[in-house]
Design a protein around this motif. Sequence first.
Motif, PDB file in Angstrom:
ATOM      1  N   LEU A  47       0.989  -1.274  -0.104  1.00 36.37           N
ATOM      2  CA  LEU A  47       0.050   0.160  -0.034  1.00 36.37           C
ATOM      3  C   LEU A  47       0.643   1.540  -0.022  1.00 36.37           C
ATOM      4  O   LEU A  47       1.803   1.515   0.711  1.00 36.37           O
ATOM      5  CB  LEU A  47      -0.730  -0.033   1.124  1.00 36.37           C
ATOM      6  N   ASP A  48       0.968   2.024  -1.110  1.00 38.01           N
ATOM      7  CA  ASP A  48       1.818   3.328  -1.207  1.00 38.01           C
ATOM      8  C   ASP A  48       0.653   4.492  -1.493  1.00 38.01           C
ATOM      9  O   ASP A  48       0.144   4.428  -2.716  1.00 38.01           O
ATOM     10  CB  ASP A  48       2.616   2.997  -2.093  1.00 38.01           C
ATOM     11  N   LEU A  49       0.421   5.358  -0.550  1.00 40.27           N
ATOM     12  CA  LEU A  49      -0.348   6.530  -0.750  1.00 40.27           C
ATOM     13  C   LEU A  49       0.391   7.768  -0.231  1.00 40.27           C
ATOM     14  O   LEU A  49      -0.015   8.759  -0.218  1.00 40.27           O
ATOM     15  CB  LEU A  49      -1.506   6.359   0.078  1.00 40.27           C
ATOM     16  N   SER A  50       1.784   7.543  -0.574  1.00 41.71           N
ATOM     17  CA  SER A  50       2.868   8.589  -0.276  1.00 41.71           C
ATOM     18  C   SER A  50       2.591  10.021  -1.273  1.00 41.71           C
ATOM     19  O   SER A  50       2.051   9.745  -2.284  1.00 41.71           O
ATOM     20  CB  SER A  50       3.988   8.075  -0.230  1.00 41.71           C
ATOM     21  N   SER A  51       2.908  10.831  -0.879  1.00 41.89           N
ATOM     22  CA  SER A  51       3.092  12.288  -1.587  1.00 41.89           C
ATOM     23  C   SER A  51       1.572  12.802  -2.342  1.00 41.89           C
ATOM     24  O   SER A  51       1.636  12.750  -3.440  1.00 41.89           O
ATOM     25  CB  SER A  51       4.162  12.183  -2.748  1.00 41.89           C
ATOM     26  N   ASN A  52       0.882  12.692  -1.340  1.00 38.26           N
ATOM     27  CA  ASN A  52      -0.490  13.076  -1.847  1.00 38.26           C
ATOM     28  C   ASN A  52      -0.910  14.407  -0.840  1.00 38.26           C
ATOM     29  O   ASN A  52      -0.074  14.976  -0.119  1.00 38.26           O
ATOM     30  CB  ASN A  52      -1.466  12.056  -1.664  1.00 38.26           C
ATOM     31  N   ALA A  53      -2.298  14.558  -0.606  1.00 33.24           N
ATOM     32  CA  ALA A  53      -2.820  15.604   0.152  1.00 33.24           C
ATOM     33  C   ALA A  53      -3.672  15.014   1.112  1.00 33.24           C
ATOM     34  O   ALA A  53      -4.630  15.786   1.510  1.00 33.24           O
ATOM     35  CB  ALA A  53      -3.334  16.859  -0.693  1.00 33.24           C
ATOM     36  N   LEU A  54      -3.306  13.761   1.654  1.00 31.04           N
ATOM     37  CA  LEU A  54      -4.364  13.031   2.428  1.00 31.04           C
ATOM     38  C   LEU A  54      -4.299  13.794   3.888  1.00 31.04           C
ATOM     39  O   LEU A  54      -3.337  14.378   4.307  1.00 31.04           O
ATOM     40  CB  LEU A  54      -3.996  11.572   2.563  1.00 31.04           C
ATOM     41  N   TYR A  55      -5.604  14.015   4.455  1.00 31.38           N
ATOM     42  CA  TYR A  55      -5.601  14.368   6.025  1.00 31.38           C
ATOM     43  C   TYR A  55      -6.365  13.685   6.731  1.00 31.38           C
ATOM     44  O   TYR A  55      -7.004  12.661   6.458  1.00 31.38           O
ATOM     45  CB  TYR A  55      -5.926  15.722   5.859  1.00 31.38           C
ATOM     46  N   GLY A  56      -6.372  13.948   8.011  1.00 34.13           N
ATOM     47  CA  GLY A  56      -7.262  13.134   9.155  1.00 34.13           C
ATOM     48  C   GLY A  56      -6.506  12.332   9.651  1.00 34.13           C
ATOM     49  O   GLY A  56      -5.117  11.956   9.487  1.00 34.13           O
ATOM     50  N   GLU A  57      -7.195  11.303  10.544  1.00 37.66           N
ATOM     51  CA  GLU A  57      -6.405  10.384  11.245  1.00 37.66           C
ATOM     52  C   GLU A  57      -6.131   9.031  10.477  1.00 37.66           C
ATOM     53  O   GLU A  57      -6.813   8.782   9.341  1.00 37.66           O
ATOM     54  CB  GLU A  57      -7.338  10.009  12.585  1.00 37.66           C
ATOM     55  N   LEU A  58      -5.289   8.290  10.955  1.00 40.16           N
ATOM     56  CA  LEU A  58      -4.978   6.919  10.414  1.00 40.16           C
ATOM     57  C   LEU A  58      -6.145   5.828  10.835  1.00 40.16           C
ATOM     58  O   LEU A  58      -6.399   5.820  11.827  1.00 40.16           O
ATOM     59  CB  LEU A  58      -3.663   6.416  10.919  1.00 40.16           C
ATOM     60  N   PRO A  59      -6.571   5.390   9.628  1.00 34.05           N
ATOM     61  CA  PRO A  59      -7.529   4.315   9.853  1.00 34.05           C
ATOM     62  C   PRO A  59      -6.952   3.105  10.611  1.00 34.05           C
ATOM     63  O   PRO A  59      -6.118   2.442  10.117  1.00 34.05           O
ATOM     64  CB  PRO A  59      -8.240   4.007   8.304  1.00 34.05           C
ATOM     65  N   LYS A  60      -7.658   2.909  11.895  1.00 34.75           N
ATOM     66  CA  LYS A  60      -7.296   1.769  12.534  1.00 34.75           C
ATOM     67  C   LYS A  60      -7.621   0.404  11.783  1.00 34.75           C
ATOM     68  O   LYS A  60      -6.795  -0.768  11.811  1.00 34.75           O
ATOM     69  CB  LYS A  60      -7.812   1.654  13.907  1.00 34.75           C
ATOM     70  N   GLU A  61      -8.395   0.380  10.660  1.00 34.62           N
ATOM     71  CA  GLU A  61      -8.695  -0.977   9.971  1.00 34.62           C
ATOM     72  C   GLU A  61      -7.459  -1.544   9.112  1.00 34.62           C
ATOM     73  O   GLU A  61      -7.211  -2.493   8.929  1.00 34.62           O
ATOM     74  CB  GLU A  61      -9.627  -0.632   9.216  1.00 34.62           C
ATOM     75  N   ILE A  62      -6.630  -0.530   8.874  1.00 32.74           N
ATOM     76  CA  ILE A  62      -5.055  -1.055   8.313  1.00 32.74           C
ATOM     77  C   ILE A  62      -4.510  -1.865   9.203  1.00 32.74           C
ATOM     78  O   ILE A  62      -3.914  -2.607   8.540  1.00 32.74           O
ATOM     79  CB  ILE A  62      -4.157   0.171   8.015  1.00 32.74           C
ATOM     80  N   GLY A  63      -4.483  -1.925  10.417  1.00 32.96           N
ATOM     81  CA  GLY A  63      -4.053  -2.845  11.434  1.00 32.96           C
ATOM     82  C   GLY A  63      -4.616  -4.239  11.087  1.00 32.96           C
ATOM     83  O   GLY A  63      -4.114  -5.342  11.544  1.00 32.96           O
ATOM     84  N   ASN A  64      -5.636  -4.492  10.179  1.00 36.24           N
ATOM     85  CA  ASN A  64      -6.300  -5.777  10.177  1.00 36.24           C
ATOM     86  C   ASN A  64      -5.631  -6.341   8.901  1.00 36.24           C
ATOM     87  O   ASN A  64      -6.286  -7.538   8.656  1.00 36.24           O
ATOM     88  CB  ASN A  64      -7.814  -5.664   9.995  1.00 36.24           C
ATOM     89  N   LEU A  65      -5.139  -5.627   8.205  1.00 38.88           N
ATOM     90  CA  LEU A  65      -4.485  -6.314   7.176  1.00 38.88           C
ATOM     91  C   LEU A  65      -3.330  -7.327   7.293  1.00 38.88           C
ATOM     92  O   LEU A  65      -2.053  -6.959   7.423  1.00 38.88           O
ATOM     93  CB  LEU A  65      -3.992  -5.053   6.234  1.00 38.88           C
ATOM     94  N   HIS A  66      -3.473  -8.648   7.709  1.00 36.50           N
ATOM     95  CA  HIS A  66      -2.324  -9.323   8.101  1.00 36.50           C
ATOM     96  C   HIS A  66      -1.569  -9.704   7.029  1.00 36.50           C
ATOM     97  O   HIS A  66      -0.483 -10.467   7.442  1.00 36.50           O
ATOM     98  CB  HIS A  66      -2.981 -10.617   8.777  1.00 36.50           C
ATOM     99  N   GLU A  67      -1.787  -9.711   5.659  1.00 37.74           N
ATOM    100  CA  GLU A  67      -0.914 -10.007   4.571  1.00 37.74           C
ATOM    101  C   GLU A  67       0.122  -8.661   4.296  1.00 37.74           C
ATOM    102  O   GLU A  67       0.924  -8.939   3.609  1.00 37.74           O
ATOM    103  CB  GLU A  67      -1.713 -10.362   3.518  1.00 37.74           C
ATOM    104  N   LEU A  68      -0.422  -7.494   4.698  1.00 37.32           N
ATOM    105  CA  LEU A  68       0.377  -6.364   4.374  1.00 37.32           C
ATOM    106  C   LEU A  68       2.043  -6.272   4.652  1.00 37.32           C
ATOM    107  O   LEU A  68       2.425  -6.593   6.061  1.00 37.32           O
ATOM    108  CB  LEU A  68      -0.138  -5.075   5.282  1.00 37.32           C
ATOM    109  N   VAL A  69       2.800  -6.188   3.908  1.00 39.89           N
ATOM    110  CA  VAL A  69       4.200  -6.261   3.781  1.00 39.89           C
ATOM    111  C   VAL A  69       4.827  -4.960   3.823  1.00 39.89           C
ATOM    112  O   VAL A  69       5.708  -4.487   4.607  1.00 39.89           O
ATOM    113  CB  VAL A  69       4.676  -7.022   2.735  1.00 39.89           C
ATOM    114  N   SER A  70       4.171  -3.950   3.007  1.00 34.97           N
ATOM    115  CA  SER A  70       4.957  -2.715   2.855  1.00 34.97           C
ATOM    116  C   SER A  70       3.899  -1.660   3.032  1.00 34.97           C
ATOM    117  O   SER A  70       2.840  -1.502   2.355  1.00 34.97           O
ATOM    118  CB  SER A  70       5.613  -2.663   1.454  1.00 34.97           C
ATOM    119  N   LEU A  71       4.130  -0.589   3.849  1.00 34.73           N
ATOM    120  CA  LEU A  71       3.153   0.458   4.147  1.00 34.73           C
ATOM    121  C   LEU A  71       3.816   1.975   4.044  1.00 34.73           C
ATOM    122  O   LEU A  71       4.699   2.028   4.579  1.00 34.73           O
ATOM    123  CB  LEU A  71       2.366   0.400   5.387  1.00 34.73           C
TER     124      LEU A  71
END
Length: 223
Positions: free
Chosen positions: A32-56
């Motif tokens: 998951l790569d959302l870098s270098s954008n204009a995203l704001y707000g809090e980090l969604p805690k749901e990302i912690g449920n992605l048990h196959e995630l290798v790179s963030l």
Amino acid sequence: MRCTASYQRRLWKPSIWNNPDIIGKLSKLDYLDLSSNALYGELPKEIGNLHELVSLELQMNNLSGEIPFDFLASPNLEYVDLSSNRLGGAIPTNLSIGLFILQLSGNLLSGIIPTSIGKLSKLDYLDLSSNALYGELPKEIGNLHELVSLELQMNNLSGEIPFDFLASPNLEFVDLSHNRLGGAIPTNLSIGLQFLQLSGNLLSGINPGINRNALAAGISRLG
């Protein structure tokens, strides 16, 4: 971080950020790569449920709030970059033991550096620079034998540098500058050091062997 063609097909579009419930349902997502954008707000805690995630990679946005407790705990997580945002609060103690790279620089993080970082036996790159971290350097970081690069500059860290803190055998790059570290420079330094930056602290005393060691290892910027 360079991604393969297969990873490119799986990149997210920033618009999905507004639907955090969707995030936790992407059970096969590993990059998951959302870098270098204009995203704001809090980090969604749901990302912690992605048990196959290798790179963030969420660096260089306007994200704020605290890092959720389990956000970086996914068992397969190896690469994390949340740098250059406005994240505050403490660094979570619940971290994936598989982490190779942890990049949290350029935020508003405060509190102490958690001793649990010393359990990340595969970690080879740690950058917590340019935050508001305080307290003493955890001696447990000296147990990270795979660590190559350590950047803790531009914080409010205090106390002495633990004796074995800079002795990890693979350590090459260290920057502890612009903190409030005191006491003497430890004599137990990794023989692989190529860059050692300790300027802008409160270090005192004389270590008789430090100049000879620095010269032999090619270490720069001890001042």
